[in-house]
Design an enzyme around this catalytic site. Structure first.
Site, PDB file in Angstrom:
ATOM      1  N   ASP A   1       0.868  -1.170   0.000  1.00 41.49           N
ATOM      2  CA  ASP A   1       0.000   0.000   0.000  1.00 41.49           C
ATOM      3  C   ASP A   1       0.919   1.238   0.000  1.00 41.49           C
ATOM      4  O   ASP A   1       2.145   1.135   0.096  1.00 41.49           O
ATOM      5  CB  ASP A   1      -0.966  -0.008   1.194  1.00 41.49           C
ATOM      6  CG  ASP A   1      -2.199   0.852   0.911  1.00 41.49           C
ATOM      7  OD1 ASP A   1      -2.138   1.687  -0.009  1.00 41.49           O
ATOM      8  OD2 ASP A   1      -3.207   0.718   1.611  1.00 41.49           O
TER       9      ASP A   1
HETATM   10  C1  BGC Z   1      -5.093   3.166   0.058  1.00 36.79           C
HETATM   11  C2  BGC Z   1      -5.217   2.112  -1.032  1.00 36.79           C
HETATM   12  C3  BGC Z   1      -5.127   2.798  -2.383  1.00 36.79           C
HETATM   13  C4  BGC Z   1      -3.795   3.530  -2.475  1.00 36.79           C
HETATM   14  C5  BGC Z   1      -3.587   4.202  -3.832  1.00 36.79           C
HETATM   15  C6  BGC Z   1      -3.872   4.057  -0.130  1.00 36.79           C
HETATM   16  O1  BGC Z   1      -3.907   5.139   0.710  1.00 36.79           O
HETATM   17  O2  BGC Z   1      -5.049   2.519   1.325  1.00 36.79           O
HETATM   18  O3  BGC Z   1      -6.449   1.425  -0.878  1.00 36.79           O
HETATM   19  O4  BGC Z   1      -5.271   1.836  -3.418  1.00 36.79           O
HETATM   20  O5  BGC Z   1      -3.785   4.541  -1.469  1.00 36.79           O
HETATM   21  O6  BGC Z   1      -4.404   5.292  -3.973  1.00 36.79           O
END
Ligand code: BGC
Length: 766
Positions: free
Chosen positions: A297
């Protein structure tokens, strides 16, 4: 690091913002057939091996690195980076011209010509916004959910996006958690069926089909179990609960050949998910034989240091690589430390090659080497009528009717004057919900607009916001709202939460209707006019206080672009509500976590045993005998149970039958019931099957969903609905973490919600 601030709202980021040889025989058992066919002849495998043999270490690290886009710009420095082969993926770039230019630099100007993965959070639609995933879960309709994901993939692919960070399949039992909106609810069975449907919708039979994109099951794992429902918080989950409750939706995605999985932000049982060898190596790769790749993530690799798990970024990179995180999102610890880590033998060249192979495999399967560019003209226009129709259908089936006193709904033809009131009646942005990076309010049709459009001329419609936005306490709009109500025969009161009050890091400790909305209900109620409350929200809200003041409650979640037409068709009886709750509604925030599949305890509460606080005599002698597991003030029952939802018609359940009362351990049993539409409307019903393993070596929940079917019945029509259960359906993880089916007594229920009463019992014999 490109992300400017962790505190910026995610949607603002866009602005700143694969033989047999190396993967083994098992791999082939887990690929779809046509994919297998493509793999025969070692077409990709030899190309991948050949590429890897020619790659420098820097180019390999490049494939393992994902960078945020620059909102339609390509700064020179970034251009050079791609040219040098130092970029494997870009996220948050959705301008087709820019995406094609990014691909051109990668394919034509980099030494090895490897195309880019273009990632985007296409969570519930791209331009045509579908209901939030929690709303889609309320449809209990895998086919429709699949169609929605297919439509979203088509729209996203048309601008060059080839990878979505969806579906989010985190089970959560805490409505305070902002990301419940993005979840498929509290139940592993329902969430697994819908998660699999989403993966099919995004990926199709083969990733290289027209308009398909790679899916990403996230966040692995336990993210939805954040303590206190506060985002990113610690998760402590006993291993059998992890395996029985939190992991099944991920397994369902892996079984659908999901291309990628995202490791979570949170720690699980003391180990950050992104450095978690147990989760990422043992379970995902060894037990499940997942063949796609894992992406971290956002900065979750380096956050292992913040968690207090590792001393420095170098160790963080090493641990993520050892665990099997193939691609790093946003932070640059792989680029910064892999060379040194290899020199000091903290990681191996084999680990790096494995990661690169997995990433290249997805690029080949997507057909990117053959077709790196997008041609929007090969795609239907965004937000076209067919897409709107899918969005409307899902929105219609996601709405849950929670109360309908004296059949106030559908709105009678005797009604002539309607007052449309509330902060969410005509709020085109707010009906879209969280995670709508590409959704635009200009495409929304609000409930107020739909009423005007469909019913003007027949009804006299008065409109007043009452409150400017859902969370305001400024009541200056009350007089106008009261006046509108006074002139009407019925009040449609649109309440709830704005989009920004749910979603990532938008958690709430109090989940009542925010702002002065309860007061608005109160003053409108004082006009004596019948109120229909329509609630648009990203989570279950604690709405008990308004229940006796309104005649009907229509729970619409955040329904997306087509909120208006969907809600209005339901209110006026063009459609009958058919949604069912994918999550338990608490009476009060203090009951959380409250979920239907709880354990029985040694002292289960009953209506008879619940002692209410006000019934306890002053200076009563402390006595626990006869007392049970409940709250003195809030009892033990939810406001609305999981699976609940009313219809304009009535369904009667009777005559439950079992194919046999005793089955061998490896046998199968059929359970059926006769469902009759005893009301006046043709309507869909979601017939649900629950079981209880009455005694087991590891105690089991009092009820567990094991099947559901959406059926349509005309007035007076009956259907016998049959479910099959086999040993695998009854299995659970025991204390030794073996998945076992045990002999014993089982109770089964068939009904319209988790409070189903029609039951039977069978024995599983040794
Ligand atoms: C989130 C993810 C997301 C990623 C990209 C993160 O803050 O937890 O779910 O896919 O950002 O935007």
């Amino acid at each position: 690091m490109i992300r400017s601030s962790d505190k910026s709202y995610p949607r603002f980021r866009i602005i700143n913002m694969f033989s047999l040889l190396f993967l083994g025989i098992v791999f082939f058992n887990h690929l779809p057939l046509d994919c297998l066919a493509q793999m025969k002849g070692d077409k990709y495998l030899s190309r991948i091996d050949s590429l890897i043999s020619r790659m420098t270490l820097q180019e390999k690290i490049g494939q393992m690195s994902q960078f945020n886009g620059f909102g339609g710009q390509i700064p020179d420095q970034f251009r050079e980076k791609i040219k040098a082969g130092l970029v494997g993926s870009v996220l948050n770039e959705v301008d087709p011209v820019t995406v094609n230019e990014l691909q051109r630099i990668a394919v034509e100007e980099s030494r090895l010509g490897i195309p880019l993965l273009i990632g985007r959070d296409v969570i519930h639609g791209f331009k045509t916004i579908l209901p939030i995933p929690l709303g889609q879960a309320a449809s209990w309709n895998p086919e429709l959910v699949e169609a929605g994901a297919r439509m979203a993939a088509l729209e996203a692919k048309s601008v060059g996006v080839n990878w979505t960070f969806a579906p989010m399949v985190d089970i959560t039992r805490d409505p305070r958690w902002g990301r419940i909106a993005e979840s498929l609810g509290e139940d592993p069975y329902l969430a697994s069926r819908l998660a699999a449907a989403m993966v099919r919708g995004f990926q199709g039979n083969h990733l290289s089909e027209h308009g398909r994109i790679a899916a990403c099951a996230k966040h692995f794992a336990g993210y939805g179990a954040a303590e206190g429902g506060r985002d990113y918080n610690t998760a402590n989950i006993p291993e059998n609960e992890l395996r029985d409750v939190y992991l099944p939706p991920f397994r369902a995605c892996v079984d659908q050949n999901v291309a990628t999985i995202m490791s979570a932000f949170n720690e699980v049982n003391g180990v950050p998910a992104t450095g978690n060898e147990f989760l990422l190596r043992q379970i995902l790769r060894q037990e499940w034989r997942f063949k796609g790749f894992v992406v971290s993530d956002w900065e979750s690799v380096i956050q292992q240091v913040t968690h207090g798990f590792l001393p420095d970024l170098e160790s963080a990179a090493a641990q993520a690589i050892k665990s099997g995180v193939d691609m790093e999102m946003a932070s640059t610890s792989y680029a910064d430390y892999i060379p040194g880590l290899l020199k000091s033998n903290r990681i191996t060249e084999e680990q790096i090659n494995e990661a690169v192979k997995r990433i290249l495999q997805v690029k080949f399967l997507l057909g990117l080497f053959e077709h790196p560019y997008t041609d929007s003209s090969e795609y239907p226009p965004l937000v076209n009528d067919a897409h709107r129709e899918i969005a409307k259908k899902i929105a219609t089936q996601s709405v849950v009717l929670l109360k309908n006193q004296n059949k106030i709904l559908p709105i009678s033809s005797q009604v002539k004057k309607i007052a449309v009131i509330g902060p969410l009646a005509n709020a085109p942005y707010e009906q879209l919900g969280t995670w709508i990076f590409d959704g635009e309010k200009k495409h929304s049709i609000t409930p107020y607009q739909a009423i005007r459009e469909y019913h003007d001329g027949f009804y006299e419609v008065a409109f007043a916001k009452g409150l400017e936005v859902s969370r305001t306490r400024d009541k200056k709009g009350f007089p106008e709202a009261i006046a509108a109500a006074q002139k009407s025969d019925i009040v449609l009161l649109f309440l709830g939460e704005e989009s920004i009050l749910s979603g990532e890091s938008h958690c709430r400790a109090d989940i009542d209707l925010p702002g002065a909305q309860e007061e608005l209900v109160e003053v409108i109620n004082q006009t004596g006019k019948p109120i229909v409350a329509v609630i648009l929200a990203g989570r279950p809200l604690t709405i008990r206080s308004i229940l006796d003041k309104v005649r009907a409650v229509v729970y619409a979640w955040h329904p997306g672009t087509m909120a208006g037409p969907a809600i209005v068709d339901l209110l006026f009886g063009v459609e009958s509500p058919s949604g069912k709750l994918p999550v338990t509604f608490p009476t009060h925030v203090g009951q959380i976590p409250i979920y239907y599949a709880h354990k029985n305890t040694g002292k289960p509460a009953t209506k008879e045993s619940w002692i209410k606080m006000e019934d306890i005599p002053v200076e009563a002698f402390q006595l626990s005998i006869g007392n049970t597991s409940h709250y003195l003030d809030e009892g033990f029952e939810p406001l609305f149970p999981f699976g609940y939802g009313l219809s304009y018609t009535k369904f009667e359940y009777k005559d439950i039958q079992l194919s046999q009362n005793e089955i061998p351990l490896q046998g199968q049993v059929e359970i059926s019931a006769l469902v009759t539409n005893t009301g006046e409307y043709g309507a869909d019903e979601i017939v649900q099957l629950y079981i209880r393993d009455l005694y087991a070596s590891c105690t089991q929940p009092v009820k567990e969903l094991k099947g559901f079917k959406r059926i349509h019945l005309n007035p007076g029509e009956s259907k016998r609905v049959t479910f099959k259960l086999n040993a695998e359906d009854l299995a659970f993880y025991n204390q030794q973490m073996q998945r076992v089916s045990e002999p014993g007594s089982f109770r089964v229920w068939i009904g319209g919600d988790s409070d189903a009463q029609l039951k039977a019992e069978f024995e599983v014999m040794e």
